[in-house]
Design a protein around this motif. Structure first.
Motif, PDB file in Angstrom:
ATOM      1  N   ASN A  12       0.833  -1.211   0.000  1.00 33.87           N
ATOM      2  CA  ASN A  12       0.000   0.000   0.000  1.00 33.87           C
ATOM      3  C   ASN A  12       0.865   1.258   0.000  1.00 33.87           C
ATOM      4  N   GLN A  13       1.920   1.278  -0.788  1.00 33.41           N
ATOM      5  CA  GLN A  13       2.858   2.403  -0.761  1.00 33.41           C
ATOM      6  C   GLN A  13       2.166   3.744  -1.031  1.00 33.41           C
ATOM      7  N   GLU A  14       1.344   3.808  -2.069  1.00 32.09           N
ATOM      8  CA  GLU A  14       0.747   5.088  -2.457  1.00 32.09           C
ATOM      9  C   GLU A  14      -0.187   5.632  -1.385  1.00 32.09           C
ATOM     10  N   SER A  15      -1.117   4.798  -0.929  1.00 32.68           N
ATOM     11  CA  SER A  15      -2.073   5.272   0.075  1.00 32.68           C
ATOM     12  C   SER A  15      -1.376   5.523   1.412  1.00 32.68           C
ATOM     13  N   LEU A  16      -0.376   4.718   1.742  1.00 31.17           N
ATOM     14  CA  LEU A  16       0.366   4.913   2.990  1.00 31.17           C
ATOM     15  C   LEU A  16       1.073   6.262   2.994  1.00 31.17           C
ATOM     16  N   SER A  17       1.693   6.622   1.880  1.00 29.99           N
ATOM     17  CA  SER A  17       2.389   7.900   1.786  1.00 29.99           C
ATOM     18  C   SER A  17       1.428   9.062   2.003  1.00 29.99           C
ATOM     19  N   VAL A  18       0.247   8.959   1.416  1.00 32.48           N
ATOM     20  CA  VAL A  18      -0.776   9.997   1.602  1.00 32.48           C
ATOM     21  C   VAL A  18      -1.192  10.063   3.069  1.00 32.48           C
ATOM     22  N   LEU A  19      -1.400   8.894   3.673  1.00 39.84           N
ATOM     23  CA  LEU A  19      -1.814   8.837   5.076  1.00 39.84           C
ATOM     24  C   LEU A  19      -0.764   9.459   6.002  1.00 39.84           C
ATOM     25  N   ILE A  20       0.507   9.116   5.792  1.00 36.77           N
ATOM     26  CA  ILE A  20       1.578   9.653   6.624  1.00 36.77           C
ATOM     27  C   ILE A  20       1.613  11.182   6.542  1.00 36.77           C
ATOM     28  N   LYS A  21       1.458  11.711   5.341  1.00 34.10           N
ATOM     29  CA  LYS A  21       1.470  13.166   5.167  1.00 34.10           C
ATOM     30  C   LYS A  21       0.304  13.805   5.910  1.00 34.10           C
ATOM     31  N   LYS A  22      -0.866  13.198   5.847  1.00 35.17           N
ATOM     32  CA  LYS A  22      -2.035  13.727   6.548  1.00 35.17           C
ATOM     33  C   LYS A  22      -1.817  13.715   8.057  1.00 35.17           C
ATOM     34  N   ILE A  23      -1.266  12.622   8.557  1.00 31.92           N
ATOM     35  CA  ILE A  23      -1.012  12.522  10.002  1.00 31.92           C
ATOM     36  C   ILE A  23      -0.023  13.592  10.447  1.00 31.92           C
ATOM     37  N   ASN A  24       1.047  13.774   9.676  1.00 27.79           N
ATOM     38  CA  ASN A  24       2.091  14.707  10.078  1.00 27.79           C
ATOM     39  C   ASN A  24       1.647  16.164  10.016  1.00 27.79           C
ATOM     40  N   VAL A  25       0.661  16.469   9.213  1.00 28.42           N
ATOM     41  CA  VAL A  25       0.100  17.817   9.188  1.00 28.42           C
ATOM     42  C   VAL A  25      -0.647  18.096  10.490  1.00 28.42           C
ATOM     43  N   LEU A  26      -1.247  17.049  11.047  1.00 24.98           N
ATOM     44  CA  LEU A  26      -2.132  17.208  12.202  1.00 24.98           C
ATOM     45  C   LEU A  26      -1.457  16.972  13.560  1.00 24.98           C
ATOM     46  N   TYR A  27      -0.468  16.080  13.600  1.00 24.68           N
ATOM     47  CA  TYR A  27       0.062  15.642  14.894  1.00 24.68           C
ATOM     48  C   TYR A  27       1.583  15.536  14.862  1.00 24.68           C
ATOM     49  N   ASN A  28       2.147  15.554  16.052  1.00 23.17           N
ATOM     50  CA  ASN A  28       3.579  15.317  16.224  1.00 23.17           C
ATOM     51  C   ASN A  28       3.735  14.041  17.036  1.00 23.17           C
ATOM     52  N   LYS A  29       3.543  12.918  16.387  1.00 16.39           N
ATOM     53  CA  LYS A  29       3.592  11.611  17.039  1.00 16.39           C
ATOM     54  C   LYS A  29       4.518  10.675  16.269  1.00 16.39           C
ATOM     55  N   LYS A  30       5.235   9.839  17.011  1.00 18.20           N
ATOM     56  CA  LYS A  30       6.065   8.818  16.381  1.00 18.20           C
ATOM     57  C   LYS A  30       5.176   7.817  15.668  1.00 18.20           C
ATOM     58  N   ILE A  31       5.531   7.488  14.441  1.00 17.98           N
ATOM     59  CA  ILE A  31       4.749   6.551  13.634  1.00 17.98           C
ATOM     60  C   ILE A  31       5.591   5.308  13.364  1.00 17.98           C
ATOM     61  N   ILE A  32       5.045   4.155  13.730  1.00 20.66           N
ATOM     62  CA  ILE A  32       5.691   2.866  13.454  1.00 20.66           C
ATOM     63  C   ILE A  32       4.946   2.207  12.311  1.00 20.66           C
ATOM     64  N   VAL A  33       5.603   2.028  11.189  1.00 19.50           N
ATOM     65  CA  VAL A  33       5.015   1.334  10.044  1.00 19.50           C
ATOM     66  C   VAL A  33       5.619  -0.060   9.974  1.00 19.50           C
ATOM     67  N   VAL A  34       4.767  -1.069   9.932  1.00 24.70           N
ATOM     68  CA  VAL A  34       5.252  -2.445   9.790  1.00 24.70           C
ATOM     69  C   VAL A  34       4.967  -2.895   8.363  1.00 24.70           C
ATOM     70  N   ASP A  35       6.026  -3.000   7.570  1.00 25.62           N
ATOM     71  CA  ASP A  35       5.916  -3.454   6.185  1.00 25.62           C
ATOM     72  C   ASP A  35       5.845  -4.976   6.203  1.00 25.62           C
ATOM     73  N   ASP A  36       4.647  -5.491   5.946  1.00 25.19           N
ATOM     74  CA  ASP A  36       4.426  -6.932   6.088  1.00 25.19           C
ATOM     75  C   ASP A  36       4.741  -7.684   4.804  1.00 25.19           C
ATOM     76  N   GLY A  37       6.005  -7.584   4.365  1.00 32.75           N
ATOM     77  CA  GLY A  37       6.461  -8.346   3.210  1.00 32.75           C
ATOM     78  C   GLY A  37       5.975  -7.816   1.884  1.00 32.75           C
ATOM     79  N   SER A  38       5.855  -6.500   1.745  1.00 32.40           N
ATOM     80  CA  SER A  38       5.418  -5.915   0.476  1.00 32.40           C
ATOM     81  C   SER A  38       6.360  -6.329  -0.654  1.00 32.40           C
ATOM     82  N   LYS A  39       5.795  -6.509  -1.864  1.00 26.54           N
ATOM     83  CA  LYS A  39       6.600  -6.936  -3.018  1.00 26.54           C
ATOM     84  C   LYS A  39       7.719  -5.940  -3.277  1.00 26.54           C
TER      85      LYS A  39
END
Length: 216
Positions: A12-39
């Motif tokens: 989900n690279q494309e949607s994840l990138s959009v989501l991360i940007k949205k979160i970072n505009v709103l909050y200052n929180k550490k984000i842990i992304v677990v890449d579950d074996g993406s191709k």
């Protein structure tokens, strides 16, 4: 409370990138992304507040969440807010999860089950929520929502057996049996690339198998 955000992701690279940007505009929180074996391994352009944990192969959503939680505990976080990487969870609600009283051990984002929700999805959620409510001994309003806040002090004391989507149901039951306090936040219902009815039926059957295997 020391709160971070845990996001499992698979292809989900494309949607994840959009989501991360949205979160970072709103909050200052550490984000842990677990890449579950993406191709193609996820890349987030070295964003400073994002830590990527990788599975070499796809292990399942539950495995990814547990990996994120274990890392969070090691890093001293007390609570994790989880949301999916496919943009079905609006990050605007993160504020409500953060502000909810610390005495609640699991907070679940409750969706509206209107006619706009596919009938197969409404039926699946009704079946699983009723079964979990019966086993847990309390009314669970939306057992399939992955938008949650977890108290990690309870997580680290429990033993989980489910590595797939069923982990989230197992977590509700085991938290409830550990006398955890639950609460809910009303969230909007968003559908992107909704699973087929056949997939939902298969997932429901897997859920029932999980119940029989772990809680008989």
């Amino acid at each position: 409370m020391r709160i971070n955000i845990v996001i499992p992701s698979f292809n989900n690279q494309e949607s994840l990138s959009v989501l991360i940007k949205k979160i970072n505009v709103l909050y200052n929180k550490k984000i842990i992304v677990v890449d579950d074996g993406s191709k193609t391994p996820l890349a987030l352009d070295d964003i400073s507040n994002v830590k990527i944990l990788r599975n070499n192969i796809n292990r399942g959503k539950g495995y990814a969440l547990m990996k994120g939680f274990k890392y969070s505990v090691e890093e001293g976080f007390t609570h994790s807010i989880t949301l999916d990487s496919d943009l079905q969870h609006d990050p605007l609600y993160i504020k409500k999860f953060i502000e909810m009283d610390e005495r609640y051990d699991m907070i679940i984002g409750k969706r509206k089950f209107s006619k706009t929700m596919p009938a197969s999805r409404r039926l699946s959620n009704r079946i699983t929520s009723n079964m979990i409510s019966s086993i847990a001994g309390l009314k669970i309003k939306d057992s399939q929502s992955g938008y949650r806040r977890y108290n990690l002090s309870i997580f680290k004391e429990l033993d989980f057996k489910e590595f797939g989507f069923q982990f989230e149901s197992e977590a509700i039951i085991k938290y409830a049996r550990n006398q955890a306090k639950f609460n809910y936040i009303d969230i909007s219902t968003i559908y992107n690339n909704e699973s087929s009815s056949q997939r939902i039926i298969i997932d429901t059957l897997k859920f029932i198998r999980m119940i029989v295997k772990n809680f008989r």
